[in-house]
Design an enzyme around this catalytic site. Structure first.
Site, PDB file in Angstrom:
ATOM      1  N   CYS A 155      -4.705   2.795  -3.169  1.00 39.23           N
ATOM      2  CA  CYS A 155      -2.989   3.344  -3.139  1.00 39.23           C
ATOM      3  C   CYS A 155      -2.225   2.070  -3.047  1.00 39.23           C
ATOM      4  CB  CYS A 155      -3.523   3.356  -1.528  1.00 39.23           C
ATOM      5  SG  CYS A 155      -4.709   4.240  -1.170  1.00 39.23           S
ATOM      6  N   GLN A 187      -4.664  -5.510   7.578  1.00 36.79           N
ATOM      7  CA  GLN A 187      -5.472  -6.060   6.347  1.00 36.79           C
ATOM      8  C   GLN A 187      -5.414  -7.514   7.684  1.00 36.79           C
ATOM      9  OE1 GLN A 187      -7.776  -4.726   4.684  1.00 36.79           O
ATOM     10  NE2 GLN A 187      -7.085  -3.274   4.028  1.00 36.79           N
ATOM     11  N   LYS A 203     -10.468  -0.319  10.862  1.00 33.37           N
ATOM     12  CA  LYS A 203     -10.642  -1.949   9.666  1.00 33.37           C
ATOM     13  C   LYS A 203     -11.277  -3.076  10.807  1.00 33.37           C
ATOM     14  CE  LYS A 203      -7.333  -0.647   6.538  1.00 33.37           C
ATOM     15  NZ  LYS A 203      -7.865   0.265   5.358  1.00 33.37           N
ATOM     16  N   HIS A 220       0.519  -1.325   0.402  1.00 35.68           N
ATOM     17  CA  HIS A 220       0.320  -0.253  -0.083  1.00 35.68           C
ATOM     18  C   HIS A 220       0.795   1.308  -0.397  1.00 35.68           C
ATOM     19  CE1 HIS A 220      -3.037   3.147   2.054  1.00 35.68           C
ATOM     20  NE2 HIS A 220      -3.802   2.200   1.136  1.00 35.68           N
ATOM     21  N   ASP A 239       3.413  -4.441   7.919  1.00 37.66           N
ATOM     22  CA  ASP A 239       2.443  -3.752   8.272  1.00 37.66           C
ATOM     23  C   ASP A 239       0.496  -4.795   8.396  1.00 37.66           C
ATOM     24  OD1 ASP A 239      -0.703  -2.339   7.109  1.00 37.66           O
ATOM     25  OD2 ASP A 239       0.264  -1.627   5.121  1.00 37.66           O
TER      26      ASP A 239
END
Lengths: 146, 417
Positions: B365, B202, B225, B122, B199
């Site tokens: 993104c 997600q 999220k 991303h 990261d």
């Protein structure tokens, strides 16, 4: 709104204009070239014009994009050909007001472009419809054409 | 069709129409919906509990401080950090990653050092490193992925070398949903004395994360999220690394003692949280974590699996549809990126929108990934555990409407060139 809204957005004239090839490509020795970028989808459109005696004598665009942005670019090209820069300035401003729907505006000079008069009901697509027009506006701002 | 027991907890799923159609919300990779109890927790804090934390001596402030700090413990246990001092509250994953890039990257990197990323990242795990590379003279290197959308570890072995100082990789691709071997990459990074950053924006919403097991040095994710409010992020950092980082903002909350010319700072995460924090947001995030744990990752994984199997097998029968990433539903983490023939993703998503189905269209993104896939954009439907097979059905109806509409209005052959 439901699916009937689709017919409002994708009128036949839009679908036809989206695949119209007449103004696609590049010009030989253009007077001005402008890139326009839609950061939401990554679409890039390059607009080229030839200007003589402050009139647009040739116009072309290239790039990948959605039905709306491609149709709008075709319709703009067809409208702009042989027009004076001053009259295009007026039309661009009419078009931009029309697609954002912020104020009622005369659209008598917009020809086929008035097909986008309902696009403010599809806010996520206003940027697509305006992409080529923003490019031409930038060109007129950035160049003297004397 | 079996009823999804969780849907009633989310007011938006049952009460909201989009374009006159009941909402089928399939944009969970962008942000999840919020259960009523999270919404109520924000309201309760402001209605009955509002006070600034860490300073005042009155009972109201003590309760607010306790509630806020309890969420730090909750997060610590949620990702199995060694200590509560390893949990810093930020505004978002983006802020967490930028923070590491600036506070660690800029301070430690020298010309010729290498930062290893993947082509899947991303922009928020790419652009901060571009800036760091520009400032320090370090070089960016990129790991490619295989047909399954998974980083190729053999290639990674060659790319991660003695020059590597930082490896920063997404655990789940926000476009393909594919799960990345971050534990193996952390091992490779440590073998060359580089640090490993994950990261986890997600991944944390979908499966159990254990930072000690992954042995990553930093890990970033966002509350919004995973049922929490927007404006709250987490940065996990190993204590031994955080201790080497100086605070960047100075002022209230973070100081120990201040004289006219000198100040000393709090220890642990608190010295990085200057100024009044998003107290309501953090406390409501705590309610979200409690709720998520009640749901349980086993149920979340089972629902992900069932929705992905159903959607992907239906899509594989649609000749116009191209799915990006793995053919295996287990390697999608609720995310399906696709295109429908030559129809532009924005045109597709407009039909879905009018059908009441919220999906995303664009580059998500992740422009380098789009280039690698050879497309300028894709459509993306992303599911969470409160989605059900009805949502899959709605998705397939919108897809059929898209195909029907644009096949009825086919592109005319070009008349001239």
């Amino acid at each position: 709104m439901g699916l009937e809204g689709l017919n409002q957005l994708y009128r036949q004239v839009v679908l036809d204009a989206a695949v119209d090839q007449r103004y696609r490509g590049q010009l030989l020795n253009p007077t001005a070239v402008q890139l326009a970028h839609n950061p939401n989808c990554g679409d890039v459109l390059e607009l080229q014009i030839k200007v003589s005696d402050r009139h647009i004598t040739a116009i072309a665009f290239q790039g990948q994009g959605c039905t709306i942005s491609q149709a709008s670019a075709s319709i703009l090209a067809d409208l702009a050909l042989h027009q004076s820069l001053e009259s295009m300035q007026t039309r661009i401003s009419q078009f931009q007001k029309m697609i954002t729907g912020k104020e009622s505006v005369e659209i008598d000079q917009l020809g086929d472009a008035s097909v986008f008069s309902k696009i403010s009901q599809f806010p996520t697509r206003v940027k697509c419809a305006g992409l080529a027009w923003d490019a031409l506006e930038q060109m007129l701002k950035n160049n003297q054409f004397d | 069709m079996s009823k999804n027991q969780f849907r009633d907890d989310f007011p938006i799923l049952n009460n909201v129409k989009m374009n006159d159609e009941p909402l089928a919300y399939l944009d969970n990779a962008a942000t999840s919906q919020k259960p009523q109890l999270v919404i109520d927790r924000i309201s309760r804090y402001y209605s009955y509990e509002n006070a600034n934390i860490h300073r005042a001596t009155h009972a109201l402030a003590l309760k607010a401080t306790d509630d806020y700090e309890q969420v730090r413990d909750q997060v610590r246990h949620f990702i199995n950090a060694k200590s509560r001092d390893e949990i810093i509250f930020t505004r978002s994953t983006t802020e967490s990653l930028n923070w590491v890039a600036q506070r660690w990257g800029e301070a430690k990197l020298k010309p010729g050092d290498e930062i290893v990323l993947s082509i899947l990242e991303h922009h928020s795990n790419l652009v901060p490193w571009q800036q760091v590379a520009k400032k320090t003279g370090a070089r960016l290197r990129f790991l490619d992925f295989n047909q399954e959308g998974v980083i190729d570890l053999n290639a990674a072995k060659k790319t991660i070398n003695a020059k590597t100082k930082i490896v920063s990789i997404t655990q789940v691709s926000n476009v393909l949903g594919s799960i990345q071997p971050v534990k193996e990459l952390a091992l490779m990074a440590h073998q060359v004395n580089a640090i490993m950053i994950v990261d986890a924006a997600q991944s944390v919403p979908h499966f159990k994360i254990d930072v000690q097991n992954l042995d990553c040095d930093f890990l970033a994710f966002s509350a919004h999220k995973m049922l929490g409010p927007t404006g709250v992020g987490v940065l996990y950092g190993k204590s031994e690394l955080l201790e080497k980082i100086d605070p960047e903002f100075f002022g209230g909350e973070m100081i120990e003692e201040v004289s006219k010319n000198e100040a000393s700072f709090k220890s642990g995460a608190l010295r990085f949280e200057a100024g009044t924090q998003n107290i309501a947001g953090v406390i409501a995030f705590g309610a979200a974590l409690t709720y998520l744990q009640k749901v349980g990752f086993d149920k979340i994984a089972a629902q992900d699996r069932s929705l992905m199997e159903s959607a992907i097998s239906a899509l594989q029968n649609r000749s116009q549809v191209k799915i990006y990433g793995s053919a295996d539903p287990a390697n999608h983490t609720g995310i399906i990126s696709f295109n429908v023939g030559e129809i532009h993703p924005h045109d597709v998503s407009t039909v879905f929108d009018l059908d009441g189905v919220a999906i995303r269209a664009g580059h998500h993104c992740a422009e380098p990934l789009m280039n690698r896939l050879g497309v300028s954009a894709t459509c993306r439907a992303s599911f969470y555990f409160y989605n059900n097979l009805d949502d899959v059905e709605r998705f397939l109806i919108a897809l059929k409407d898209t195909e029907d509409f644009f096949n009825r209005h086919p592109s005319k052959e070009s008349s001239n060139g």
